[in-house]
Design a protein around this motif. Structure first.
Motif, PDB file in Angstrom:
ATOM      1  N   LEU A 175       0.857  -1.188   0.000  1.00 34.38           N
ATOM      2  CA  LEU A 175       0.000   0.000   0.000  1.00 34.38           C
ATOM      3  C   LEU A 175       0.890   1.234   0.000  1.00 34.38           C
ATOM      4  N   VAL A 176       0.807   2.012  -1.065  1.00 32.78           N
ATOM      5  CA  VAL A 176       1.711   3.144  -1.261  1.00 32.78           C
ATOM      6  C   VAL A 176       0.910   4.446  -1.264  1.00 32.78           C
ATOM      7  N   PRO A 177       1.320   5.463  -0.489  1.00 34.00           N
ATOM      8  CA  PRO A 177       0.587   6.735  -0.478  1.00 34.00           C
ATOM      9  C   PRO A 177       0.635   7.413  -1.839  1.00 34.00           C
ATOM     10  N   ALA A 178      -0.435   8.141  -2.178  1.00 30.87           N
ATOM     11  CA  ALA A 178      -0.445   8.932  -3.405  1.00 30.87           C
ATOM     12  C   ALA A 178       0.703   9.936  -3.348  1.00 30.87           C
ATOM     13  N   GLY A 179       1.381  10.124  -4.444  1.00 27.55           N
ATOM     14  CA  GLY A 179       2.525  11.024  -4.474  1.00 27.55           C
ATOM     15  C   GLY A 179       3.832  10.326  -4.173  1.00 27.55           C
ATOM     16  N   LYS A 180       3.766   9.023  -3.822  1.00 28.72           N
ATOM     17  CA  LYS A 180       4.971   8.242  -3.530  1.00 28.72           C
ATOM     18  C   LYS A 180       5.070   7.031  -4.456  1.00 28.72           C
ATOM     19  N   GLN A 181       4.655   7.217  -5.715  1.00 27.17           N
ATOM     20  CA  GLN A 181       4.642   6.098  -6.651  1.00 27.17           C
ATOM     21  C   GLN A 181       6.021   5.529  -6.913  1.00 27.17           C
TER      22      GLN A 181
END
Length: 235
Positions: free
Chosen positions: A32-38
């Protein structure tokens, strides 16, 4: 950092190297990756191609709804087919300005039977039309007339988690990775302590953190006080 989601915790900086190192070791099914940390997701995929990367979009910024009439919030979880009701919150009047505001709420809201039936039916119909599963809230600023449908905000997720005695974040994550079931939600609703009546008041301890020129608003809530009805308070 919560046992609802994690069997193991790594205290590492959120860098590509550190995240890739953990992924190489653990070979997780999902990341699960936060938006903006692709870029973190790409680093994981390079070292663990079988891992499915799920991007978590930013939580909607809470709105400060100010109204001269009581405002209601119908909360639910939508799995793409079924709408699971989580309860209705009623906003409280701020004695300083004499208006109902988002910064103080009561759960559950006290509704007449006819209004409760109308709000439930209208909300379920509106939420079932959403394109994606998730936690949703329907806002009412007039009796039985809904104004807006939006994702449940972070402060409300925290409040509902507390009063329902279930971790909505963990349930939402299971929904995102395809491991959610209605039975799991029902089971979770019977675990933990529920509040049969609770009042939420947003807390802004700016001075404690040496913050200046800050305005109190839903988007800048730092904490909250939750009072059990007639049973004292709990921070």
């Amino acid at each position: 950092m919560t046992q609802w989601l994690s069997d193991k915790v790594y205290l590492e900086p959120m860098t590509e190297e550190a995240v890739a190192s953990v992924a190489r070791l653990e070979r997780p099914d999902y990341a699960l990756v936060p938006a903006g940390k692709q870029e973190l997701g790409r680093a994981i995929e390079r070292v663990s191609p079988t891992t499915k990367v799920v991007v978590i979009e930013a939580t909607q910024i809470p709105k400060n709804v100010v109204s001269s009439i009581p405002t209601l919030e119908f909360n639910s979880l939508f799995d793409g087919q079924v709408v699971y009701q989580l309860g209705v919150i009623g906003e409280l009047k701020d004695q300083g300005v004499g208006k109902y505001q988002t910064l103080a709420k009561r759960y559950p809201a006290h509704l007449e039977s006819d209004l409760a039936t109308k709000v439930t039916a209208t909300s379920e119909r509106a939420i079932s039309q959403q394109e994606t599963p998730g936690l949703y809230q329907v806002l009412y600023q007039a009796e039985g007339v809904h104004e807006d449908v939006s994702p449940l905000t972070a402060p409300d997720i925290a409040f509902m988690t507390k009063v329902l005695g279930m971790n909505l974040t963990a349930i939402w994550v299971r929904l995102m990775i395809g491991r959610f079931s209605g039975q799991a939600l029902v089971k979770a609703s019977h675990e933990g302590t529920t509040y049969h009546g609770a009042i939420y008041r947003a807390h802004f301890p700016y001075a404690d953190y040496h913050l200046t020129n800050q305005k109190s608003a839903p988007a800048t809530v730092i904490g909250a006080q939750i009072e059990r009805a007639n049973k004292g308070s709990k921070q």
